[in-house]
Every structure is written in C-alpha cells, then in structure tokens.
Design an enzyme around this catalytic site. Structure first.
Site, PDB file in Angstrom:
ATOM      1  CG  HIS A  10       7.750   1.711  13.135  1.00 38.72           C
ATOM      2  ND1 HIS A  10       7.903   0.359  12.929  1.00 38.72           N
ATOM      3  CD2 HIS A  10       7.317   1.863  14.403  1.00 38.72           C
ATOM      4  CE1 HIS A  10       7.577  -0.278  14.036  1.00 38.72           C
ATOM      5  NE2 HIS A  10       7.219   0.609  14.947  1.00 38.72           N
TER       6      HIS A  10
ATOM      7  CG  ASN B  95      11.406   1.621   8.099  1.00 41.39           C
ATOM      8  OD1 ASN B  95      10.732   1.080   7.227  1.00 41.39           O
ATOM      9  ND2 ASN B  95      11.335   1.259   9.367  1.00 41.39           N
TER      10      ASN B  95
ATOM     11  CG  MET C  39       7.618  -7.301   6.970  1.00 47.35           C
ATOM     12  SD  MET C  39       7.256  -5.816   7.934  1.00 47.35           S
ATOM     13  CE  MET C  39       6.998  -6.542   9.533  1.00 47.35           C
ATOM     14  NE  ARG C  40      14.942 -10.643   4.446  1.00 46.14           N
ATOM     15  CZ  ARG C  40      14.767 -11.792   5.101  1.00 46.14           C
ATOM     16  NH1 ARG C  40      15.517 -12.083   6.134  1.00 46.14           N
ATOM     17  NH2 ARG C  40      13.842 -12.644   4.730  1.00 46.14           N
ATOM     18  CG  LEU C  41      16.604  -5.776  11.684  1.00 48.82           C
ATOM     19  CD1 LEU C  41      17.408  -6.338  12.858  1.00 48.82           C
ATOM     20  CD2 LEU C  41      16.336  -4.303  11.901  1.00 48.82           C
TER      21      LEU C  41
ATOM     22  CB  SER D 141      -0.988   0.002   1.167  1.00 55.91           C
ATOM     23  OG  SER D 141      -0.328   0.182   2.403  1.00 55.91           O
ATOM     24  CG  ASN D 142       3.229   3.051   3.090  1.00 55.58           C
ATOM     25  OD1 ASN D 142       2.788   4.193   3.065  1.00 55.58           O
ATOM     26  ND2 ASN D 142       3.182   2.288   4.172  1.00 55.58           N
TER      27      ASN D 142
ATOM     28  CE  LYS E 170      20.413  -8.683   7.024  1.00 59.09           C
ATOM     29  NZ  LYS E 170      19.676  -8.271   8.201  1.00 59.09           N
TER      30      LYS E 170
END
Length: 189
Positions: free
Chosen positions: A111, A109, A92-94, A15-16, A67
């Site tokens: 939030h 980001n 949804m990942r750092l 949506s964003n 990673k």
C-alpha cells in the site's frame, strides 16, 4: 527443496508484478510465479504476463451470482496451480472470507502510504490533500478490513515542498519495486 509458488493479484498496469517477475529472474526472490490473477480483463498487467510467459486468469465479479462464488472460482484456479502464497500488487478489490480462510496469513498486500494513515483508494492523493511531509510504503498481511492487517515492513518517503502527485507516485513506486520483492522473500522463506 521445492520453491514456494506465488500468485500475483493485480488490477492495473502491473508495475509491481513486473518488479516481482524481474526479482525472480535475477535470483533475488526465490519462488515460482505460478499465476497472475486479475479482476479486470482489459488490464495492462495481462500484456506483461503474456510477455513474461506467466500463466494468467481474468475473473469478473459481474459474471458470478455472489462474491463467494467469484472467490470460489479464483480459489479453484489457485489450487489447480498449487499456489502457496497470494501477493496483492495493485489489486483493487477487498479479499473476502473464501480466500482469507483458504490462505490464512498467506496473503500479502502493498500500500502506498505509512499505514494506518491513508488507507483505501488514492493514498497518494490523500497524503497530498492532508499536507503531510512524510508518507511511504507499507507491506502487510491481509485481513478482512481495508488495509488493516498486521504490518510486515514500512519505508518512509519525504514529500518535498516542490513535489507534485506524479513525482511522489514515481518515488513511491521506486521504493515499492525494491521493498516488495525483498519483503516477500523474507516472508515466504
């Protein structure tokens, strides 16, 4: 003058991403949406990217030994599109050192809380459980922590006594979809 190129990172419905795309289409956000990156090959945001003719790439961490290898592959893709800014929109990942170093102070980001309150997953649920009367939306630079980067913008949302989690999420998303494109415009210009 060339417009800055952004990549949106998303893991879910998008949506964003869609709000950012529409703000660009309306001329409210002056940049090129060069690329969508997702870590979920079945994410609904991919359909939105296809509908909007946005280039996209899906990367799964499980396909890489580390990673750092995962982020190196993402970084290669970003460089091939000459991306200037990374915009996290429900990713949804750092973000790890590989991307943080390559895009220092160029990763933003959003939030769904007034940070530093309720970082991490399910911030809306956390706010409900805590019984707070006000929560909101925060846009911040990304650092190595979880939702700990320097705050750029915030907007409060009142939680009415008859509100439920779904209603609050809708309120927050309405604010996100307006505040995020506006804030991105201020930061990238």
């Amino acid at each position: 003058m060339t417009k800055p190129k952004i990549a949106v990172f998303a893991s879910g419905s998008g949506s964003n991403y869609q709000a950012i795309f529409e703000a660009i289409e309306k001329g409210e956000l002056i940049c090129d949406l060069a690329l969508l990156i997702t870590d979920q090959p079945s994410a609904k945001v991919i359909e939105k990217a296809q509908d909007n003719n946005t280039a996209y790439a899906a990367f799964q961490l499980s396909d890489y030994a580390t990673k750092a290898d995962f982020e190196s592959a993402v970084l290669e893709q970003l460089r091939s599109y000459k991306v200037d800014w990374i915009i996290l929109a429900g990713y949804m990942r750092l973000i790890g050192p590989t991307l943080l170093q390559a895009y220092e102070r160029k990763i933003i980001n959003i939030h769904p809380s007034l940070l530093p309150a309720f970082p991490g997953l399910d911030a809306i649920g956390q706010a409900f459980q805590a019984g707070v009367k006000v929560t909101g939306v925060t846009i911040h630079y990304v650092d190595e922590g979880m939702d700990t980067g320097k705050i750029i913008a915030q907007e409060p949302v009142r939680i009415s006594s008859n509100s439920n989690k779904q209603h609050l999420q809708e309120q927050i998303q309405r604010i996100e979809h307006q505040l995020y494109p506006e804030t991105i415009q201020q930061v990238i210009t």
